[in-house]
Design a protein around this motif. Structure first.
Motif, short mmCIF file in Angstrom:
data_model
loop_
_atom_site.label_atom_id
_atom_site.label_comp_id
_atom_site.label_asym_id
_atom_site.label_seq_id
_atom_site.Cartn_x
_atom_site.Cartn_y
_atom_site.Cartn_z
N ALA A 286 0.82 -1.22 0.00
CA ALA A 286 0.00 0.00 0.00
C ALA A 286 0.85 1.26 0.00
CB ALA A 286 -0.94 0.00 1.21
N GLY A 287 2.02 1.22 0.66
CA GLY A 287 2.84 2.42 0.77
C GLY A 287 2.25 3.40 1.76
N GLU A 288 2.99 4.45 2.06
CA GLU A 288 2.54 5.42 3.06
C GLU A 288 1.25 6.12 2.66
OE1 GLU A 288 3.51 5.97 6.12
OE2 GLU A 288 4.92 4.31 5.86
N ALA A 289 1.14 6.46 1.38
CA ALA A 289 -0.09 7.15 0.93
C ALA A 289 -1.29 6.22 1.06
CB ALA A 289 0.08 7.61 -0.51
N GLY A 290 -1.11 4.95 0.69
CA GLY A 290 -2.19 3.99 0.80
C GLY A 290 -2.59 3.74 2.24
N LEU A 291 -1.59 3.63 3.13
CA LEU A 291 -1.89 3.43 4.54
C LEU A 291 -2.67 4.61 5.11
CD1 LEU A 291 1.48 1.93 5.83
CD2 LEU A 291 -0.72 0.76 5.70
N SER A 292 -2.27 5.80 4.73
CA SER A 292 -2.97 7.00 5.22
C SER A 292 -4.42 7.01 4.75
CB SER A 292 -2.24 8.25 4.74
OG SER A 292 -2.92 9.42 5.16
N ALA A 293 -4.62 6.66 3.48
CA ALA A 293 -5.99 6.63 2.95
C ALA A 293 -6.82 5.55 3.63
CB ALA A 293 -5.94 6.40 1.44
N ALA A 294 -6.22 4.39 3.85
CA ALA A 294 -6.95 3.29 4.49
C ALA A 294 -7.32 3.66 5.92
CB ALA A 294 -6.10 2.03 4.46
N ARG A 295 -6.39 4.29 6.64
CA ARG A 295 -6.70 4.72 8.01
C ARG A 295 -7.89 5.67 8.03
NH1 ARG A 295 -0.92 5.13 8.59
NH2 ARG A 295 -0.12 3.55 10.03
N SER A 296 -7.93 6.58 7.07
CA SER A 296 -9.03 7.55 7.02
C SER A 296 -10.37 6.86 6.82
CB SER A 296 -8.78 8.56 5.89
OG SER A 296 -7.63 9.33 6.14
N VAL A 297 -10.39 5.84 5.95
CA VAL A 297 -11.62 5.10 5.70
C VAL A 297 -12.07 4.39 6.98
CG1 VAL A 297 -12.63 3.14 4.45
CG2 VAL A 297 -11.20 4.79 3.23
N ILE A 298 -11.15 3.72 7.63
CA ILE A 298 -11.49 2.96 8.83
C ILE A 298 -11.91 3.88 9.97
CG2 ILE A 298 -10.52 1.47 10.63
CD1 ILE A 298 -8.86 0.16 8.34
N GLU A 299 -11.22 4.99 10.14
CA GLU A 299 -11.60 5.94 11.19
C GLU A 299 -13.01 6.48 10.96
OE1 GLU A 299 -8.42 8.71 10.96
OE2 GLU A 299 -7.07 7.53 12.24
N ALA A 300 -13.38 6.64 9.69
CA ALA A 300 -14.73 7.13 9.39
C ALA A 300 -15.80 6.09 9.70
CB ALA A 300 -14.81 7.54 7.91
N GLU A 301 -15.44 4.79 9.59
CA GLU A 301 -16.40 3.72 9.82
C GLU A 301 -16.46 3.28 11.28
OE1 GLU A 301 -18.50 2.75 7.76
OE2 GLU A 301 -17.70 3.63 5.93
N ALA A 302 -15.36 3.43 12.02
CA ALA A 302 -15.29 2.90 13.38
C ALA A 302 -16.22 3.66 14.32
CB ALA A 302 -13.86 2.97 13.88
N PRO A 303 -16.96 2.96 15.18
CA PRO A 303 -17.87 3.63 16.13
C PRO A 303 -17.15 4.27 17.30
CG PRO A 303 -17.90 1.26 16.48
CD PRO A 303 -17.02 1.50 15.28
N ARG A 304 -15.87 3.98 17.44
CA ARG A 304 -15.06 4.53 18.52
C ARG A 304 -13.61 4.56 18.05
NH1 ARG A 304 -16.18 -0.53 18.86
NH2 ARG A 304 -14.65 -2.09 19.53
N LYS A 305 -12.76 5.25 18.76
CA LYS A 305 -11.37 5.34 18.37
C LYS A 305 -10.68 3.99 18.56
CE LYS A 305 -7.18 8.09 19.02
NZ LYS A 305 -7.07 8.34 17.55
N LEU A 306 -10.02 3.51 17.51
CA LEU A 306 -9.35 2.22 17.55
C LEU A 306 -7.88 2.36 17.20
CD1 LEU A 306 -11.93 0.03 15.55
CD2 LEU A 306 -11.58 0.02 18.03
N PRO A 307 -7.02 1.54 17.80
CA PRO A 307 -5.65 1.46 17.31
C PRO A 307 -5.65 0.86 15.90
CG PRO A 307 -5.86 0.46 19.49
CD PRO A 307 -7.25 0.69 18.97
N ILE A 308 -4.95 1.50 14.98
CA ILE A 308 -4.85 1.02 13.59
C ILE A 308 -3.37 0.90 13.28
CG2 ILE A 308 -5.44 1.46 11.17
CD1 ILE A 308 -7.73 3.26 12.18
N LEU A 309 -2.90 -0.33 13.08
CA LEU A 309 -1.48 -0.58 12.95
C LEU A 309 -1.15 -1.23 11.61
CD1 LEU A 309 -0.96 -2.15 16.50
CD2 LEU A 309 -0.69 0.24 15.83
N PRO A 310 -0.04 -0.87 10.98
CA PRO A 310 0.37 -1.50 9.73
C PRO A 310 0.93 -2.90 9.98
CG PRO A 310 2.04 0.06 10.42
CD PRO A 310 0.90 0.19 11.40
N LEU A 311 0.78 -3.77 9.00
CA LEU A 311 1.22 -5.16 9.13
C LEU A 311 1.73 -5.65 7.78
CD1 LEU A 311 1.06 -7.64 11.20
CD2 LEU A 311 -0.97 -8.28 9.91
N THR A 312 2.89 -6.30 7.77
CA THR A 312 3.43 -6.90 6.56
C THR A 312 3.78 -8.35 6.85
OG1 THR A 312 4.30 -4.80 5.73
CG2 THR A 312 5.29 -6.80 4.85
N GLU A 313 3.30 -9.26 6.02
CA GLU A 313 3.56 -10.69 6.14
C GLU A 313 3.21 -11.24 7.53
OE1 GLU A 313 4.20 -12.60 3.72
OE2 GLU A 313 4.69 -11.10 2.17
#
Length: 348
Positions: free
Chosen positions: A189-216
């Motif tokens: 995803a790269g940094e730009a993709g991670l940032s975009a994905a975080r924004s989507v998830i933060e908009a959907e989450a009913p409360r603040k959640l830890p959102i962490l990157p993961l590879t393999e």
């Protein structure tokens, strides 16, 4: 652990191909001194994920502690499959210290959490946490979550329209139930993709959640195990699209197992699987392939047009066969058309 101590259970959820099995393999390889058990819920009749995990079995997670629930979505077969399996694990001479549950990509976590309130098991196990995996690249591309503002505007214009696709409902329910969200395939995803994905998830989450990157699937187990969430007691904070329904259906999805002859060139098969995703909207393909002239079995895992394949082990005494599980939304499953495309990947 005393007999009065509740066994912690970590529920690992996420869309098809998000990397749940890869994460569990990492946890099995790094058990932090704990005896583990793993429950795998397959969607389809070929137990690919369970077999992958069995190859990682060791003294910390022996083969008998890896259990497949293949009779349907775990959130629909609680009484018939889940409860008896949990009871059997706890009745073993050496009880597991921690249980990992890999749900199918179509399972809704909340009905499963409700099962932990059943009298037969409530005093003996607890949901340590719900971990949702989300494919960072796919989420960033907007394939699994809608634009919240746009959907709200459409709802205000016409409340009778069904604006949600089945995929988005599953995705949103998994995020809403989570204690931690892991953005898998962060390297792609790269940094730009991670940032975009975080924004989507933060908009959907009913409360603040830890959102962490993961590879393999690599993450310090201490980050996701031992959360002590007791999620079965916290259901109100985990809203679901299906809260007003007694149960839910998976008629929106279908699965078919395609058996093929031996494959001459794996690259041709990969091209055929990519074509299925592109032309027939196939979501997921997974299975084992017999390659002509090769003593090793080829493991194939595909999410959309992203196809991974590797020789995982010799066939040995097993019957050489090519069998692929194909999953898509119900209206996109045309068995004859799917087989025709895959057969093009068989010929030399």
């Amino acid at each position: 652990m005393t007999d009065l101590t509740k066994i912690p259970v970590t529920v690992i959820t996420g869309f098809l191909g998000a990397g749940k099995t890869t994460l569990i393999r990492h946890l099995m390889a790094n058990p932090q001194g704990k005896k583990l058990a793993v429950l795998v819920n397959e969607f389809g009749t070929v137990g690919v994920d369970g077999e992958i995990l069995r190859q990682c079995a060791d003294e910390n997670c022996p083969d008998e502690n890896i259990v497949e629930l293949a009779n349907g979505c775990i959130c629909c077969t609680v009484a018939d499959d889940f409860i008896p399996t949990i009871e059997a694990l706890m009745a073993r001479p050496t009880r597991p210290d921690h249980i990992l549950i890999e749900t199918s990509g179509l399972a809704l976590p909340k009905p499963l959490l409700k099962a932990f309130d059943w009298p037969a098991i409530r005093s003996r196990i607890t949901v340590d946490g719900v971990i949702a995996l989300a494919d960072a690249e796919a989420v960033a591309a907007g394939r699994f979550a809608p634009d919240v503002e746009a959907v709200n505007a459409q709802r205000e214009a016409d409340d009778s329209i069904d604006h949600e696709t089945p995929l988005s409902e599953v995705f949103e329910d998994q995020i809403a139930c989570a204690d931690i969200v892991l953005l898998s395939k962060a390297d792609l995803a790269g940094e730009a993709g991670l940032s975009a994905a975080r924004s989507v998830i933060e908009a959907e989450a009913p409360r603040k959640l830890p959102i962490l990157p993961l590879t393999e699937g690599v993450i310090d187990p201490k980050v996701i195990l031992g959360l002590g969430a007791a999620a079965e007691d916290d259901l109100a904070a985990r809203p679901s699209h299906h809260d007003d329904h007694g149960d839910h259906e998976h008629d929106d999805f279908d699965t078919v197992v395609i058996e093929l002859p031996e494959v001459a060139d794996p690259a041709r098969l990969v091209a055929a699987i990519e074509r299925l995703a592109r032309e027939q909207n196939i979501l997921r393909v997974k299975g084992h392939v017999a390659v002509s002239g090769k003593p090793m079995r080829l493991l194939v895992q595909a999410v959309g047009e992203r196809v991974r394949h590797q020789f995982d082990r010799p066939w040995g005494t097993d019957t050489r066969r090519t069998a692929l599980v194909v999953i898509a939304e119900h209206d996109d499953v045309n068995e004859d058309a799917i087989r025709a495309v895959l057969m093009e990947g068989v010929a030399a």
